[in-house]
Write a protein that holds these residues in place. Structure first.
Motif, PDB file in Angstrom:
ATOM      1  N   SER A   1       0.864  -1.279  -0.245  1.00  0.00           N
ATOM      2  CA  SER A   1       0.265  -0.060  -0.125  1.00  0.00           C
ATOM      3  C   SER A   1       0.644   1.235  -0.129  1.00  0.00           C
ATOM      4  O   SER A   1       0.482   1.966   0.158  1.00  0.00           O
ATOM      5  CB  SER A   1      -0.773  -0.277   1.265  1.00  0.00           C
ATOM      6  N   ASP A   2       2.028   1.122  -0.013  1.00  0.00           N
ATOM      7  CA  ASP A   2       3.250   2.024  -0.283  1.00  0.00           C
ATOM      8  C   ASP A   2       2.152   3.687  -0.807  1.00  0.00           C
ATOM      9  O   ASP A   2       2.996   4.503  -0.596  1.00  0.00           O
ATOM     10  CB  ASP A   2       4.477   1.832   0.223  1.00  0.00           C
ATOM     11  N   PRO A   3       2.464   3.089  -2.120  1.00  0.00           N
ATOM     12  CA  PRO A   3       2.255   4.112  -3.552  1.00  0.00           C
ATOM     13  C   PRO A   3       0.702   4.699  -2.973  1.00  0.00           C
ATOM     14  O   PRO A   3       1.054   6.250  -3.462  1.00  0.00           O
ATOM     15  CB  PRO A   3       1.951   3.027  -5.306  1.00  0.00           C
ATOM     16  N   VAL A   4       0.218   4.528  -2.369  1.00  0.00           N
ATOM     17  CA  VAL A   4      -0.899   4.919  -2.158  1.00  0.00           C
ATOM     18  C   VAL A   4      -1.228   5.600  -0.675  1.00  0.00           C
ATOM     19  O   VAL A   4      -2.314   6.158   0.159  1.00  0.00           O
ATOM     20  CB  VAL A   4      -2.952   4.320  -2.859  1.00  0.00           C
ATOM     21  N   LYS A   5      -0.339   5.780   0.076  1.00  0.00           N
ATOM     22  CA  LYS A   5      -0.306   5.963   1.765  1.00  0.00           C
ATOM     23  C   LYS A   5      -0.629   6.857   2.241  1.00  0.00           C
ATOM     24  O   LYS A   5      -1.067   7.516   3.409  1.00  0.00           O
ATOM     25  CB  LYS A   5       0.643   5.346   2.525  1.00  0.00           C
ATOM     26  N   GLU A   6      -0.582   7.943   1.227  1.00  0.00           N
ATOM     27  CA  GLU A   6      -0.778   9.699   1.515  1.00  0.00           C
ATOM     28  C   GLU A   6      -2.103   9.755   0.899  1.00  0.00           C
ATOM     29  O   GLU A   6      -2.562  10.892   0.904  1.00  0.00           O
ATOM     30  CB  GLU A   6       0.619  10.792   1.148  1.00  0.00           C
ATOM     31  N   LEU A   7      -2.584   9.245  -0.228  1.00  0.00           N
ATOM     32  CA  LEU A   7      -3.753   9.275  -0.454  1.00  0.00           C
ATOM     33  C   LEU A   7      -4.736   8.831   0.047  1.00  0.00           C
ATOM     34  O   LEU A   7      -6.489   9.300   0.427  1.00  0.00           O
ATOM     35  CB  LEU A   7      -3.956   8.948  -1.736  1.00  0.00           C
ATOM     36  N   LEU A   8      -4.568   7.399   1.342  1.00  0.00           N
ATOM     37  CA  LEU A   8      -6.295   6.635   1.138  1.00  0.00           C
ATOM     38  C   LEU A   8      -5.864   6.587   3.113  1.00  0.00           C
ATOM     39  O   LEU A   8      -4.948   6.791   3.353  1.00  0.00           O
ATOM     40  CB  LEU A   8      -6.243   5.503   0.766  1.00  0.00           C
ATOM     41  N   LYS A   9      -6.628   5.825   4.010  1.00  0.00           N
ATOM     42  CA  LYS A   9      -7.088   5.772   5.016  1.00  0.00           C
ATOM     43  C   LYS A   9      -5.922   4.274   4.890  1.00  0.00           C
ATOM     44  O   LYS A   9      -6.355   3.826   4.301  1.00  0.00           O
ATOM     45  CB  LYS A   9      -8.032   5.901   5.939  1.00  0.00           C
ATOM     46  N   ILE A  10      -5.104   4.324   5.842  1.00  0.00           N
ATOM     47  CA  ILE A  10      -4.598   2.270   5.930  1.00  0.00           C
ATOM     48  C   ILE A  10      -4.620   2.896   7.480  1.00  0.00           C
ATOM     49  O   ILE A  10      -4.112   3.782   7.878  1.00  0.00           O
ATOM     50  CB  ILE A  10      -2.680   3.085   5.223  1.00  0.00           C
ATOM     51  N   ASP A  11      -4.443   0.604   8.109  1.00  0.00           N
ATOM     52  CA  ASP A  11      -4.712   0.848   9.611  1.00  0.00           C
ATOM     53  C   ASP A  11      -3.512   0.916   9.809  1.00  0.00           C
ATOM     54  O   ASP A  11      -2.576   1.474   9.200  1.00  0.00           O
ATOM     55  CB  ASP A  11      -5.629  -0.409   9.509  1.00  0.00           C
ATOM     56  N   ASP A  12      -2.652   0.370  10.961  1.00  0.00           N
ATOM     57  CA  ASP A  12      -1.478   0.625  11.797  1.00  0.00           C
ATOM     58  C   ASP A  12      -0.499  -0.687  11.057  1.00  0.00           C
ATOM     59  O   ASP A  12       0.396  -0.177  10.503  1.00  0.00           O
ATOM     60  CB  ASP A  12      -1.708   0.058  13.002  1.00  0.00           C
ATOM     61  N   GLN A  13      -1.174  -1.983  10.411  1.00  0.00           N
ATOM     62  CA  GLN A  13      -0.561  -3.095   9.649  1.00  0.00           C
ATOM     63  C   GLN A  13       0.009  -2.166   8.625  1.00  0.00           C
ATOM     64  O   GLN A  13       0.819  -3.068   7.307  1.00  0.00           O
ATOM     65  CB  GLN A  13      -1.230  -3.510   9.151  1.00  0.00           C
ATOM     66  N   GLY A  14      -0.724  -1.619   7.563  1.00  0.00           N
ATOM     67  CA  GLY A  14      -0.879  -0.925   5.668  1.00  0.00           C
ATOM     68  C   GLY A  14      -1.794  -0.960   5.272  1.00  0.00           C
ATOM     69  O   GLY A  14      -1.274  -1.050   4.011  1.00  0.00           O
ATOM     70  N   PHE A  15      -2.922  -2.043   5.876  1.00  0.00           N
ATOM     71  CA  PHE A  15      -3.857  -2.573   5.022  1.00  0.00           C
ATOM     72  C   PHE A  15      -4.899  -1.060   4.280  1.00  0.00           C
ATOM     73  O   PHE A  15      -4.830  -0.252   5.753  1.00  0.00           O
ATOM     74  CB  PHE A  15      -4.525  -3.627   5.777  1.00  0.00           C
ATOM     75  N   ILE A  16      -5.226  -0.968   3.890  1.00  0.00           N
ATOM     76  CA  ILE A  16      -6.469   0.276   3.564  1.00  0.00           C
ATOM     77  C   ILE A  16      -7.613  -0.411   3.574  1.00  0.00           C
ATOM     78  O   ILE A  16      -8.122  -1.631   3.397  1.00  0.00           O
ATOM     79  CB  ILE A  16      -6.502   0.090   1.638  1.00  0.00           C
ATOM     80  N   ILE A  17      -8.220   0.812   4.400  1.00  0.00           N
ATOM     81  CA  ILE A  17      -9.661   1.073   5.186  1.00  0.00           C
ATOM     82  C   ILE A  17     -10.863   1.329   3.853  1.00  0.00           C
ATOM     83  O   ILE A  17     -10.734   1.626   3.175  1.00  0.00           O
ATOM     84  CB  ILE A  17      -9.306   1.194   6.189  1.00  0.00           C
ATOM     85  N   THR A  18     -11.565   0.018   3.283  1.00  0.00           N
ATOM     86  CA  THR A  18     -12.948   0.421   3.085  1.00  0.00           C
ATOM     87  C   THR A  18     -13.682   0.144   3.748  1.00  0.00           C
ATOM     88  O   THR A  18     -13.816  -1.069   4.633  1.00  0.00           O
ATOM     89  CB  THR A  18     -12.607  -1.130   1.807  1.00  0.00           C
ATOM     90  N   ASP A  19     -14.874   0.212   2.941  1.00  0.00           N
ATOM     91  CA  ASP A  19     -16.327  -0.038   3.200  1.00  0.00           C
ATOM     92  C   ASP A  19     -16.854  -1.366   3.296  1.00  0.00           C
ATOM     93  O   ASP A  19     -16.431  -1.894   1.572  1.00  0.00           O
ATOM     94  CB  ASP A  19     -17.248   1.307   3.010  1.00  0.00           C
ATOM     95  N   ARG A  20     -18.208  -1.377   2.769  1.00  0.00           N
ATOM     96  CA  ARG A  20     -18.768  -3.204   2.517  1.00  0.00           C
ATOM     97  C   ARG A  20     -18.331  -2.725   0.461  1.00  0.00           C
ATOM     98  O   ARG A  20     -18.670  -3.889   0.411  1.00  0.00           O
ATOM     99  CB  ARG A  20     -19.961  -2.989   2.794  1.00  0.00           C
ATOM    100  N   GLU A  21     -18.249  -1.863   0.205  1.00  0.00           N
ATOM    101  CA  GLU A  21     -18.374  -1.169  -1.003  1.00  0.00           C
ATOM    102  C   GLU A  21     -17.273  -1.462  -1.486  1.00  0.00           C
ATOM    103  O   GLU A  21     -17.464  -1.161  -2.788  1.00  0.00           O
ATOM    104  CB  GLU A  21     -19.777  -0.203  -1.365  1.00  0.00           C
ATOM    105  N   MET A  22     -16.403  -1.444  -0.856  1.00  0.00           N
ATOM    106  CA  MET A  22     -14.889  -1.466  -1.096  1.00  0.00           C
ATOM    107  C   MET A  22     -13.893   0.177  -1.852  1.00  0.00           C
ATOM    108  O   MET A  22     -13.456   0.439  -2.194  1.00  0.00           O
ATOM    109  CB  MET A  22     -14.469  -2.731  -2.854  1.00  0.00           C
TER     110      MET A  22
END
Length: 168
Positions: free
Chosen positions: A106-127
């Motif tokens: 997720s490094d390429p998008v870490k400044e653009l999206l909310k990411i959890d403490d382990q580096g995973f992108i946070i999404t809702d049910r609709e992705m």
């Protein structure tokens, strides 16, 4: 993906909770599961380790690493090396499951999206991500079970969500 390996011999690489739990799970399908760990003891919780040791379908390779996965179109075997002696050998297997840590790309998008403490992108049910019009799918998403079938389903959901977003 374990059901694809009915009555097969597979290898699981790793020594943590996820690896040992996967080895135990795979014994539902596979006739033999090799659990390969680079250290001389597992890092998994004691209760999980105990269940694995009591399972006759699991064989442990301690202080061992995989140096090669062999086969042309399909997996036919692995080359393993004992860390202490340096001795190598070929072990015939039909599949390899690698559980040596999870580092999402997720490094390429870490400044653009909310990411959890382990580096995973946070999404809702609709992705949908925290940025409107940006959707994520698969193993890079938080709470993904890291299976091909769910990654494909995530991709389909993200596609339809993006299509709906663009239509509006």
């Amino acid at each position: 993906d374990g059901a694809l390996f009915g009555d097969a011999t597979v290898a699981v690489v790793g020594g943590g909770d996820a690896a040992v739990e996967e080895a135990i799970y795979l014994t539902r399908f596979a006739s033999k599961v090799y659990l390969i760990h680079r250290r001389d003891t597992l890092r998994a919780a004691a209760v999980i380790t105990k269940r694995a040791r009591e399972n006759p379908k699991i064989e442990f390779f301690y202080s061992t690493v995989i140096t090669e996965i062999r086969g042309e179109d399909i997996v036919e075997g692995i080359k393993v090396k004992e860390v202490v002696s340096g001795q190598e050998r070929i072990v015939p297997v039909d599949g390899v499951f690698i559980y040596v840590g999870t580092s999402p790309n997720s490094d390429p998008v870490k400044e653009l999206l909310k990411i959890d403490d382990q580096g995973f992108i946070i999404t809702d049910r609709e992705m949908a991500t925290s940025t409107p019009g940006v959707f994520a799918a698969g193993d890079v998403c938080q709470n993904s079970p890291r299976q091909v079938v769910t990654a494909v389903a995530d991709g389909a959901r993200a596609y339809f969500s993006a299509e709906k977003y663009l239509a509006n």
